[in-house]
Design an enzyme around this catalytic site. Structure first.
Site, short mmCIF file in Angstrom:
data_model
loop_
_atom_site.label_atom_id
_atom_site.label_comp_id
_atom_site.label_asym_id
_atom_site.label_seq_id
_atom_site.Cartn_x
_atom_site.Cartn_y
_atom_site.Cartn_z
N LYS A 1 0.84 -1.20 0.00
CA LYS A 1 0.00 0.00 0.00
C LYS A 1 0.88 1.25 0.00
O LYS A 1 0.64 2.20 -0.75
CB LYS A 1 -0.94 -0.01 1.22
CG LYS A 1 -2.04 -1.05 1.10
CD LYS A 1 -2.82 -1.25 2.39
CE LYS A 1 -3.82 -2.39 2.23
NZ LYS A 1 -4.52 -2.76 3.46
N GLN B 1 -4.49 -1.41 9.65
CA GLN B 1 -4.41 -2.73 9.01
C GLN B 1 -5.05 -3.78 9.92
O GLN B 1 -4.71 -3.88 11.10
CB GLN B 1 -2.93 -3.08 8.73
CG GLN B 1 -2.73 -4.38 7.99
CD GLN B 1 -3.33 -4.36 6.58
OE1 GLN B 1 -3.22 -3.39 5.85
NE2 GLN B 1 -3.98 -5.45 6.20
N ASP C 1 -10.78 3.30 4.28
CA ASP C 1 -11.10 1.87 4.13
C ASP C 1 -12.62 1.64 4.13
O ASP C 1 -13.08 0.55 3.78
CB ASP C 1 -10.48 1.07 5.29
CG ASP C 1 -9.35 0.17 4.82
OD1 ASP C 1 -9.24 -0.06 3.60
OD2 ASP C 1 -8.59 -0.32 5.68
#
Ligand code: NAD
Length: 286
Positions: A54, A98, A121
């Protein structure tokens, strides 16, 4: 004729190129460089690889990343304090935690702390709920990537029968809502669905996100269907495959995504897109 293969890698590359141009334009116009904060808790090897990918992709698009690596034993309070600081930081336009988090961490509380304006997200309850009303600020990256693939291939969604196999909070359920918002007729199947094939055979668009190799066989697919394989499975041989019997199903479908090289590259691309959108929104509001 075998199905046309949807080349997710090439499509992702195109979109990332457009994003890089938009980033450069934003910097020139406003002086604002989009920034993504990435929080990694613990040493999980898979998570480390995902985070590294990422950050690398952001770098390439001109997005600044701020990496925060925390010890696996970190407290809820320290993690939540960090997110609050990032919420107030003008250089940060997106915050990504994460997953998975260690079991002692209250994941919901952590995700709910992220400002909904920076929830790139799309896992904050506001953005999850807003999928129902069509008022999301950010769509979750993997389902968003699937929708972008369909749009890129000019595959009509409105009025189509869509079957989503897999009902997780990060893929199946949000994807079903996003496709419903585009006026498809959507059925969701899961591990407790009886006779999966009676549903999948009706699908004009079949999306599979179950994490089970060879779950979808040719006899379960309607001739001419569009088949999107989200699954990622590592076989004992080390080979990575999806959930669909690719060669068998390709002979019947009209479009199909490969694994790897289908949906996978789109997930990180949509993270870039969401972070950029966030920075553009903020810059335009000033
Ligand atoms: P999950 O384990 O959270 O959910 C799996 C879902 O599939 C559940 O709803 C379960 O009921 C259903 N399921 C399991 N076995 C089934 C069966 N035999 N028949 C019908 N349904 C069944 O998984 P997830 O996080 O949603 O991920 C699903 C797959 O997608 C995994 O292979 C994962 O690695 C992959 N994935 C890929 C990306 C990407 O970027 N391409 C992103 C996220 C997840």
């Amino acid at each position: 004729m075998p199905a046309r293969i949807i080349d997710g890698r090439a499509i992702a590359e195109d979109i990332r190129g457009l994003c890089a141009t938009r980033v450069a334009d934003l910097v020139n116009r406003t002086g604002v460089t989009p920034g993504l904060a990435v929080i990694l808790v613990g040493e999980d090897p898979a998570s480390q690889v995902y985070v590294a990918n990422k950050i690398k992709a952001c770098d390439k698009a001109g997005i600044r990343s701020f990496s925060h690596r925390l010890d696996a034993a970190v407290s809820n309070k320290v993690l939540i304090d960090l997110i609050n600081r990032l919420n107030d930081d003008d250089e940060v336009h997106g915050i990504l935690v994460q997953l998975p988090l260690p079991p002692h961490i209250d994941m919901r509380a952590v995700l709910e702390t992220i400002s909904i304006q920076k929830d790139v997200d799309g896992f904050h309850l506001y953005n999850v709920g807003a999928l129902v009303t069509g008022t999301t600020i950010f769509s979750p990256c993997t389902p968003y990537g699937v929708v972008k693939l369909l749009e890129h291939e000019k595959i009509e969604i409105e009025g189509k029968n869509v079957v989503v196999v897999g009902a997780s909070n990060i893929v199946g359920k949000p994807l079903a809502l996003m496709l419903m918002a585009r006026e498809a007729t959507v059925a969701i199947c899961h591990a407790k669905t009886r006779d999966l094939a009676q549903f999948t055979i009706l699908a004009d668009i079949l999306v599979v996100a179950a994490g089970r190799p060879n779950l979808i066989l040719p006899q379960m697919v309607k001739t001419g269907a569009v088949v999107i394989d989200v699954g990622i499975n590592r076989l004992p041989s080390g080979r990575i495959v999806g959930d669909v019997d690719f060669d068998g199903v390709r002979a019947k479908a009209s479009f199909i995504t490969p694994v790897p090289g289908g949906v996978g590259p789109m997930t990180v691309t949509m993270l870039i897109e969401n972070t950029l959108q966030s920075a553009e929104r903020l810059a335009n509001a000033q």
